[in-house]
Structures are given as C-alpha cells and as structure tokens.
Motif scaffolding. Structure first.
Motif, PDB file in Angstrom:
ATOM      1  N   LEU A 440       0.838  -1.205   0.000  1.00 50.30           N
ATOM      2  CA  LEU A 440       0.000   0.000   0.000  1.00 50.30           C
ATOM      3  C   LEU A 440       0.872   1.255   0.000  1.00 50.30           C
ATOM      4  N   GLN A 441       1.992   1.203   0.741  1.00 55.59           N
ATOM      5  CA  GLN A 441       2.915   2.347   0.736  1.00 55.59           C
ATOM      6  C   GLN A 441       3.490   2.546  -0.665  1.00 55.59           C
ATOM      7  N   ASP A 442       3.578   1.429  -1.411  1.00 59.97           N
ATOM      8  CA  ASP A 442       4.191   1.474  -2.727  1.00 59.97           C
ATOM      9  C   ASP A 442       3.181   1.712  -3.844  1.00 59.97           C
ATOM     10  N   GLY A 443       1.999   2.146  -3.508  1.00 62.24           N
ATOM     11  CA  GLY A 443       1.060   2.557  -4.546  1.00 62.24           C
ATOM     12  C   GLY A 443      -0.005   1.540  -4.926  1.00 62.24           C
ATOM     13  N   PHE A 444      -0.070   0.411  -4.228  1.00 64.35           N
ATOM     14  CA  PHE A 444      -1.088  -0.583  -4.578  1.00 64.35           C
ATOM     15  C   PHE A 444      -2.478  -0.105  -4.178  1.00 64.35           C
ATOM     16  N   HIS A 445      -3.463  -0.559  -4.969  1.00 66.84           N
ATOM     17  CA  HIS A 445      -4.836  -0.078  -4.792  1.00 66.84           C
ATOM     18  C   HIS A 445      -5.730  -1.069  -4.073  1.00 66.84           C
ATOM     19  N   GLY A 446      -5.225  -2.280  -3.866  1.00 62.58           N
ATOM     20  CA  GLY A 446      -6.093  -3.254  -3.219  1.00 62.58           C
ATOM     21  C   GLY A 446      -5.371  -4.545  -2.911  1.00 62.58           C
ATOM     22  N   TRP A 447      -6.064  -5.395  -2.194  1.00 62.01           N
ATOM     23  CA  TRP A 447      -5.455  -6.620  -1.697  1.00 62.01           C
ATOM     24  C   TRP A 447      -6.525  -7.693  -1.636  1.00 62.01           C
ATOM     25  N   ILE A 448      -6.280  -8.821  -2.316  1.00 56.14           N
ATOM     26  CA  ILE A 448      -7.206  -9.950  -2.212  1.00 56.14           C
ATOM     27  C   ILE A 448      -6.439 -11.141  -1.667  1.00 56.14           C
ATOM     28  N   ASP A 449      -6.909 -11.640  -0.545  1.00 54.56           N
ATOM     29  CA  ASP A 449      -6.287 -12.791   0.087  1.00 54.56           C
ATOM     30  C   ASP A 449      -6.809 -14.059  -0.597  1.00 54.56           C
ATOM     31  N   TRP A 450      -6.245 -15.187  -0.208  1.00 54.76           N
ATOM     32  CA  TRP A 450      -6.651 -16.459  -0.823  1.00 54.76           C
ATOM     33  C   TRP A 450      -7.824 -17.035  -0.025  1.00 54.76           C
TER      34      TRP A 450
END
Ligand SMILES: *[C@@H]1O[C@H](CO)[C@@H](O)[C@H](O)[C@H]1NC(C)=O
Ligand SMILES: *[C@@H]1O[C@H](CO)[C@@H](O)[C@H](O)[C@H]1NC(C)=O
Length: 564
Positions: A440-450
């Motif tokens: 997120l600090q590096d510019g990611f917009h989202g996160w989907i776990d398994w």
C-alpha cells in the motif's frame, strides 16, 4: 426478589432498545489458547463483531487495537488536544483462570513459569518504552483504494456446505464482508476449477472440440452451490457493492496442446477465439445468475504451464508473454471490448512479481497495443521475500493510471515453511501486516487474500497443496471456526478504509513504527499503526489540521486510528 425482577425487566428493555436501534452489534472475541497462540472462536450462536465507531465531535478519535498478547479489535476512544498520553492496555489473562485450584492448571502454570525463566535471555521482557513521532499530512495524496477481499474457492464452498447450520455459515460471511466485520468489498473466484478444489474441472468439458460452447448455457453443478453461497453472503453481509474478480486456471482439456489439466500445455491455436468466448459466456452466465462480475484476469499464473510444471501439479494453462500478447490483442481484448461487458476490468499477469516487468515488456514488444487492453496488474505475493519491490517499480512504466492489486496471498506455500496452518500464530499475522503495509505504501490499490476458510490441515484439495488461511474450520464437529491473528491484521487495513479512500502522507520519525494513512471519501482520517517491536511505544501523532495526540501502544500490536 422484587429488585432482581425489576432489573431483569429493565435489562430486557435496554436490550430490546439496543436491538431496535441496531446497536447490539459489538460482540467481543471469545479468545482461546491454541498451539501457536490465540484464536477467536465462532459457533452458530456466537461470533465476535465490532460496530464501526462514530465520531461525534471534531476532536474525537477512536482507536481499534489487536496484539500478540490477546487484544482483538479492542476499541478505545478519546479526543485530540489532551496533554495526557492515552494508554492502550494490553490483554491480561482473566484472574479467575489463575484463581482456580486445579492440578492441571497449576502444573501448566508451573511449566509456564519454568519456561519463562529459561527463555528470559531469548526474549527479554522489555521494560523500556520507545517513542516515535508520526506526522500526517492530508494535503499530500497518493493512490485511491479499490478495496480488500478474499477468495471463494471450491474448497471454501465445500467446507461451508459441511457446516450444517446456516447461522455459522452466515457468521463467516458477515465476519469478512459486513460493516461490523472486516468490511471487505472484493472477492476472487475461479472461472471453472483451481488448485483449491476437490477435483479439477472446467466449463464445457463436454461436448469436446465444440466451439459454440453449448456446455456453458447453464451453471456447472459446482457453481450452482458456490453462486448460491456467494449470493447468500451478499445478502447477509449487506455488502451491496461486492466486486468480483474472476480468473481461469485452465480451459477444458480438449482446448490444450497436451490434453491434460496440468503440465507443459498451452492453448491450441485453433481455440484462441473459443477461449475468449468462454470468458464472455462466463460473464453472461454469472450476470444472469445474479452475480455481475467486476473484473477478470488474463489467466492464473501463466508460467506454471511453461516452466514450473515440475513443482506445480494443479490446473494450469501455459502462456509465454508473446503468446498471451497475441491472444489478448487479437482475441480476448476485442471480444470483451465489443461486447456488453466492455467496461469490465481486465487484469494482466496474475502471477508472481518477479515475472511482471519482463512479462509486460515482451507483450509490448510482440503487440504494442496489447497492454492497452489491460486496466491493471494483479500480482501474487509468494516470492516477495526473495524478489524485492524493485520488480513492481519496473512494472510501473507499463501501469501508468492503471490499477495494481495483490490478487493472491497466503502463508505456508513453501517446502521450508511448516505448511499446515500454525493455529493462532501472531508471527504470520505480522508477516501479512508487513506485506500489506509495503504494497500500500508502494502505490497498490487493493489486496485480495486467498481462501477465506480452510480445514485444520490447510486443505482440502486434489493436489495435497496445504497452506494457512485467516480462518480455520473445525472439521471434526463442523460446529466451530477459528479466526486467526491474520484475520484481524487484514481487518486493521480494511475495516475503516472503504473503496475510494486515498493514501495520504504519513511519516514516522524512526523505524519503531510502520504506518500508512488514508483520507476516506467522508474526509475522515484512518491510520494503521504497527508496532512489531518487543517494547511498548509512545506515539505522538501530529496532524496538520487536528493537532497532537499521544498514545502508548503495547509491544507486538497493530492499531487502526480513526479521526476527523
Ligand atoms: C481441571 O481443568 C481441566 C481443563 O484445564 C479440566 O479438564 C478438568 O476437568 C479440571 N478438573 C477439575 C477437578 O476441575
Ligand atoms: C512499447 O513499445 C513501443 C514500441 O513498439 C515503445 O515505443 C514504447 O516505449 C513501449 N512501451 C513501454 C512502456 O516501454
């Protein structure tokens, strides 16, 4: 007698008001000691929730805390401008446990005491307090958040179906997707089967060699169950804007050069259009069955069918970037963009980060316009400890104004990791916190776990590929499930950071604190504060508008601070 009765009536009256007012939502975690730490136990009758805090005055703040010691979404409130330090008290074992005179408990305590004497030198109980200043500036803004989510695999569908009581299934759905749960809004599902299924499968396995795909006119029986479950999840969680991302692991075998689910196999050239149509028909099918799709990817882990088939025994479809550029540019891209699903998001790569810069470079070299069909990059986190963030930086030039998300993550996938779930492990929660922070600090917009739930072994699936998950089912009785520290860690990021929130500048004065902050669409501020150290930490928060706030947080803890 009279007194007790009147209190009883009053109590019932208060409870009634609370239920009518919709406020009876916050339920504390039922903490249980397990082999590697602590979990929260949910049954059909009981599951923990935290109603989102409200801020009534400008200076109000709320802070939600979890810790290795045993805090799980503990809520504290206060106001900015006070000179005092707000102390977040760590969890303490209830006194009754110690008071109980019971040989088993006493001998356990004795063992623990001996244990702690001998482990003193290894893990010194720190008596020092560290300190850090955190400066937040809401005028410095970065990427906009798409959201957070988990995955609904065949294994998840199977486990949920075995929980006979609907109430416990509903608790799992709400735990992740309701506002008083983690507030998730993203969901990844497989198009056909994946590695977490009880058998490999795809749509239109029969009739074979048939390009009209008549086998896709109705839901596959496995999806009849899964689609029903996901619709139930939407309904009970109240998540009205659930955004579903689909990805295919493999086409039916007849479309592949090796006529197998796995191994060195690619799409037969004569089926390039058919495979694009397969995606389109799947979008139609999901929509007509009440689950409109938000996004698809160009296929799960394409290199598994090119290089990694010696390690990977599950369903795959091999692509080189050159082959995929042709398929995307000449078939899938035009097929989707000229259909009623033209606005769907298409994610590229859907593989480990070390592959992505070269992947897009080669795609661009083969078909310069192919990358234009892609709205974003989806990465899997599995090799991040070896291949650093520079790989995502190198991908960035192909991803300007595009979405970057993690589309798969779990721990325990490596041969050198103890693969099975480490029930209760705070360390795995910390690993997740570090990765979410850094992306997120590096510019990611989202996160989907398994997988949103797995069994005690980390399965089931047809390839004995066992991994950990944030929630583990008790499959002996199917009457309980356990929320692990990883579950709460994800919640510290997702719960108060809705879609549309924007990453703002948050600078810590030293490395004792890892932090990320957001401004929400309603202009409230959320900061995730992570103290991975063995000492407690005095944090002075300095907000350019709100002023100063001092909080003391315990060792090994993570917090979500929320204010106006
Ligand atoms: C002592 O505690 C254990 C669980 O810790 C329990 O199984 C056992 O029944 C208790 N014994 C007595 C005498 O209370
Ligand atoms: C893609 O390829 C074209 C030439 O075909 C080149 O001009 C362009 O710079 C490349 N894009 C990137 C991001 O490297």
């Amino acid at each position: 007698m009279l007194k007790r009765k009147s209190i009883g009536l009053l109590g019932a009256f208060v409870l009634l008001i609370a239920i009518i007012g919709g406020q009876a939502k916050t339920v504390p975690c039922k903490l249980k000691d397990v082999k590697y730490g602590k979990v929260c136990v949910c049954t059909a009758d009981y599951c923990d929730y935290l109603d989102n805090p409200t801020l009534s005055k400008d200076d109000d703040f709320a802070i939600i805390s979890s810790s290795k010691q045993g805090l799980r979404f503990e809520l504290n409130t206060g106001s900015f401008g006070s000179k005092d330090t707000y102390a977040i008290e760590d969890y303490v074992e209830p006194a009754s446990k110690f008071a109980a005179s019971n040989d088993t408990i006493l001998s356990k305590l004795w063992d623990q005491a001996i244990d702690s004497i001998f482990s003193q030198s290894a893990t010194p109980a720190s008596s020092i307090t560290r300190s850090v200043t955190l400066k937040l500036d809401r005028s410095k803004r970065f990427q906009k958040i798409e959201g957070f989510g988990g995955s609904f695999t065949g294994a998840v569908s199977y486990l949920l179906n075995n929980f006979k009581e609907q109430d416990i299934q509903d608790h799992l759905y709400k735990s992740y997707y309701a506002a008083d749960g983690l507030g998730f809004n993203l969901l990844r599902i497989s198009i056909g089967g994946c590695d977490f299924d009880l058998n490999p499968w795809a749509y239109n396995e029969e009739p074979q060699n048939e390009v009209v795909l008549t086998g896709m006119d109705k839901l596959h029986e496995r999806d009849v169950l899964r689609v029903g479950q996901i619709k139930r999840m939407k309904e009970v969680s109240g998540e009205t804007n659930l955004r579903i991302k689909g990805a295919a692991w493999s086409p039916p075998k007849w479309m592949k050069t090796n006529n197998e689910w796995t191994g060195f196999g690619q799409l037969k050239r004569e089926y390039y259009q058919t495979w694009a149509n397969y995606h389109l028909k799947w979008l139609d099918l999901m929509e007509s069955n009440g689950l409109p799709i938000w996004a698809i990817s160009t296929g799960n882990e394409p290199l598994n069918g090119i290089f990694f088939m010696f390690f990977v025994k599950f369903m795959s479809l091999g692509w080189t970037p050159q082959m995929q550029a042709v398929w995307l540019n000449d078939y899938l891209g035009p097929t989707i963009r000229n259909s009623k699903h033209k606005d769907i998001i298409i994610f590229g790569n859907d593989d480990q980060r070390f592959t992505s810069p070269l992947w897009f470079k080669m795609m661009n070299r083969t078909r310069p316009n192919s990358v234009d069909y892609i709205d974003g990059v989806a990465l899997h986190w599995y090799w991040d400890e070896i291949f650093g963030n520079s790989f995502i930086h190198k991908t960035n030039k192909y991803m300007e104004n595009k979405i970057q998300i993690i589309s798969e993550s779990c721990i325990g996938d490596k041969p050198w990791q103890k693969a099975a779930p480490l029930l209760g492990s705070w360390e795995r929660g910390e690993k997740m916190a570090r990765s979410m922070m850094s992306h997120l600090q590096d510019g990611f917009h989202g996160w989907i776990d398994w997988n949103i739930i797995l069994d005690e072994e980390g399965g089931p699936n047809y390839v004995d590929n066992f991994v950990d998950a944030p929630v583990i089912a008790d499959t002996i009785t199917y009457t309980e499930f356990y929320k692990q520290p990883m579950f709460y860690v994800m919640g510290h990021f997702s719960k108060l950071v809705p879609e549309g929130s924007v990453h703002i500048e948050a600078v810590a004065s030293n490395i004792n604190l890892d932090c990320i902050a957001f401004i929400r669409p309603d202009n409230k501020i959320v900061a995730v504060l992570f103290n991975s150290g063995r000492a407690d930490l005095d944090i002075t928060i300095v907000d350019t508008i709100r002023g100063e706030l001092k909080v003391n947080v315990p060792a090994k803890s993570i917090h979500t601070l929320y204010y106006n």
